[in-house]
Design a protein around this motif. Structure first.
Motif, PDB file in Angstrom:
ATOM      1  N   HIS A  92       0.821  -1.274   0.001  1.00 33.42           N
ATOM      2  CA  HIS A  92       0.050   0.118   0.069  1.00 33.42           C
ATOM      3  C   HIS A  92       0.930   1.180   0.125  1.00 33.42           C
ATOM      4  O   HIS A  92       0.373   2.335   0.294  1.00 33.42           O
ATOM      5  N   LYS A  93       2.091   1.216  -0.564  1.00 28.89           N
ATOM      6  CA  LYS A  93       3.124   2.510  -0.488  1.00 28.89           C
ATOM      7  C   LYS A  93       2.393   3.003  -1.645  1.00 28.89           C
ATOM      8  O   LYS A  93       2.100   2.513  -2.675  1.00 28.89           O
ATOM      9  N   GLU A  94       2.674   4.416  -1.419  1.00 31.11           N
ATOM     10  CA  GLU A  94       2.371   5.152  -2.975  1.00 31.11           C
ATOM     11  C   GLU A  94       3.012   4.783  -3.986  1.00 31.11           C
ATOM     12  O   GLU A  94       2.032   4.605  -5.272  1.00 31.11           O
ATOM     13  N   LYS A  95       4.255   4.442  -4.260  1.00 29.64           N
ATOM     14  CA  LYS A  95       4.682   3.824  -5.450  1.00 29.64           C
ATOM     15  C   LYS A  95       5.021   2.401  -5.662  1.00 29.64           C
ATOM     16  O   LYS A  95       5.563   1.979  -6.387  1.00 29.64           O
ATOM     17  N   ALA A  96       4.087   1.835  -4.734  1.00 30.67           N
ATOM     18  CA  ALA A  96       3.995   0.273  -4.763  1.00 30.67           C
ATOM     19  C   ALA A  96       3.813  -0.167  -6.331  1.00 30.67           C
ATOM     20  O   ALA A  96       2.877   0.378  -6.796  1.00 30.67           O
ATOM     21  N   ASP A  97       4.415  -1.285  -6.730  1.00 28.80           N
ATOM     22  CA  ASP A  97       4.245  -1.733  -8.114  1.00 28.80           C
ATOM     23  C   ASP A  97       3.718  -2.928  -8.414  1.00 28.80           C
ATOM     24  O   ASP A  97       2.754  -3.467  -8.898  1.00 28.80           O
ATOM     25  N   THR A  98       4.890  -4.074  -7.901  1.00 25.60           N
ATOM     26  CA  THR A  98       4.631  -5.312  -7.964  1.00 25.60           C
ATOM     27  C   THR A  98       3.554  -5.928  -6.803  1.00 25.60           C
ATOM     28  O   THR A  98       2.764  -6.739  -7.021  1.00 25.60           O
ATOM     29  N   SER A  99       3.711  -5.528  -5.930  1.00 28.65           N
ATOM     30  CA  SER A  99       3.016  -5.802  -4.624  1.00 28.65           C
ATOM     31  C   SER A  99       1.657  -5.867  -4.842  1.00 28.65           C
ATOM     32  O   SER A  99       0.898  -6.836  -4.376  1.00 28.65           O
ATOM     33  N   PRO A 100       1.023  -4.875  -5.141  1.00 25.09           N
ATOM     34  CA  PRO A 100      -0.637  -5.073  -5.579  1.00 25.09           C
ATOM     35  C   PRO A 100      -1.053  -6.015  -6.560  1.00 25.09           C
ATOM     36  O   PRO A 100      -1.900  -6.715  -6.532  1.00 25.09           O
TER      37      PRO A 100
END
Ligand SMILES: Cc1cc2nc3c(=O)[nH]c(=O)nc-3n(C[C@H](O)[C@H](O)[C@H](O)COP(=O)(O)OP(=O)(O)OC[C@H]3O[C@@H](n4cnc5c(N)ncnc54)[C@H](O)[C@@H]3O)c2cc1C
Length: 303
Positions: A92-100
């Protein structure tokens, strides 16, 4: 000496299990027995040590590209060779990329249709084998690779896991269980006390299996799940933060480790291991210093 060539080879997505929808999932990838390199079939060898991480190329929803990302393995190479299992959360970090992306229906669909994901192996040309990459080979303060067998068999380990920081310790436990916690040759054997902190009951990973393991091996394993945000009325385990931080008037932080010490009063006789975020690791280190508690050893991995 030639350095082994790094290759990414396809591993089938063989399991997707959702603990908490949109938040936490367990996934597994199965590598083939052999893979063709330069026109020749080469065997794939899996010698990953418990507590180490592998390298995969998941899809990035922000960048719309496949990215290189590391995940700590939850199972063991000798129990499940070439089947790499891990647990992944959405940061849920602003710049999350692969984790979502790991939490999407796209992944489930790829699993159903037998699709693959690229996993890193090292091509050792001299021995003609592809070896599953692992992030570290050495036991040091910033990794969680398990100590060699003759060492952990006499250790009392306190493993503090925040959320998916449970991953290295699940691997330890599977490995140790397969060796009766180091008692097979009549030795006393090792002990692991796992303290797992998660926000909600849905995020308790492998909860029943861990309760069962604690019941099966009471001399060697204890399990302390702690819920920080919500808990059922009949919850008999820990509640609230295990590491509590107070700032006195904006000056130095004061770390209260009382909840941790209540669970493990003899930290000084234990080998403390931590897996979680860098901030919590630093707070734990500060708390141990402030309480003048020096464990027998301290090792931590933070992502
Ligand atoms: C050894 C190891 C083991 C790991 N094991 C697991 C595991 O078992 N389970 C698990 O869920 N995760 C694990 N991780 C974390 C995982 O690899 C990812 O980092 C995590 O899922 C976030 O990926 P992401 O693509 O969403 O975000 P990323 O794109 O990696 O970004 C993460 C954060 O870093 C910031 N960031 C990215 N690039 C930059 C930059 N250039 N400069 C400054 N800030 C930047 C972003 O703002 C974001 O907040 C592990 C990491 C390591 C190193």
């Amino acid at each position: 000496m030639n350095r082994p060539r790094e290759l990414f080879i396809p591993a089938k997505i063989t399991n997707v299990y959702t603990y908490d929808s949109g938040e936490v999932r367990k996934v597994a990838f199965t590598l083939p027995e052999t893979y063709e390199v330069d026109g020749r079939p080469v065997p794939v060898r899996d010698r990953m040590r418990p507590g180490s991480a592998f390298l995969v190329k998941p899809f990035g929803v922000r960048t719309q590209k496949y990215r290189r990302r590391m995940y700590t393995r939850t199972n063991c190479s000798d129990e499940s060779p070439r089947v790499l299992e891990t647990i992944i959360n959405d940061t849920h970090k602003e710049k999350a990329d692969t984790s979502p992306w790991w939490q999407t229906d796209d992944l489930v669909q790829r699993c159903r249709t037998g699709e693959s994901i690229d996993v890193c192996v090292n091509y050792d040309e001299t021995r003609s084998e592809l070896v599953v990459y692992q992030n570290s080979e050495t036991v040091d303060p910033t990794t969680l690779i398990l100590e060699v067998d003759h060492e952990w068999r006499s250790m009392r380990i306190v493993a503090l896991a925040l959320s998916t920081g449970i991953t290295p310790f699940l691997s330890y436990l599977q490995y140790m269980k397969a060796r009766a916690f180091g008692t097979l040759d009549g030795a006393i054997g090792g002990h692991v006390s796992l303290i797992l902190s998660v926000k909600t009951p849905r995020q308790l990973m492998e909860h029943q299996a861990l309760l069962d393991l604690a019941q099966e091996f009471p001399q060697h394993f204890s399990y302390h799940p702690v819920l920080t945000r919500e808990w059922p009325e009949d919850w008999s385990h820990g509640k609230g933060r295990i590491i509590q931080v107070r700032t006195n008037g904006g000056q130095e932080e004061c770390v209260n480790l009382a909840p941790l010490i209540a669970l493990e009063p003899n930290l000084q006789q234990c080998h403390v291991r931590f897996c979680g975020n860098p901030l919590a690791r630093d707070q734990l280190v500060l708390g141990l210093e402030q309480a003048q508690l020096a464990p027998l050893s301290f090792r931590a991995e933070a992502w």
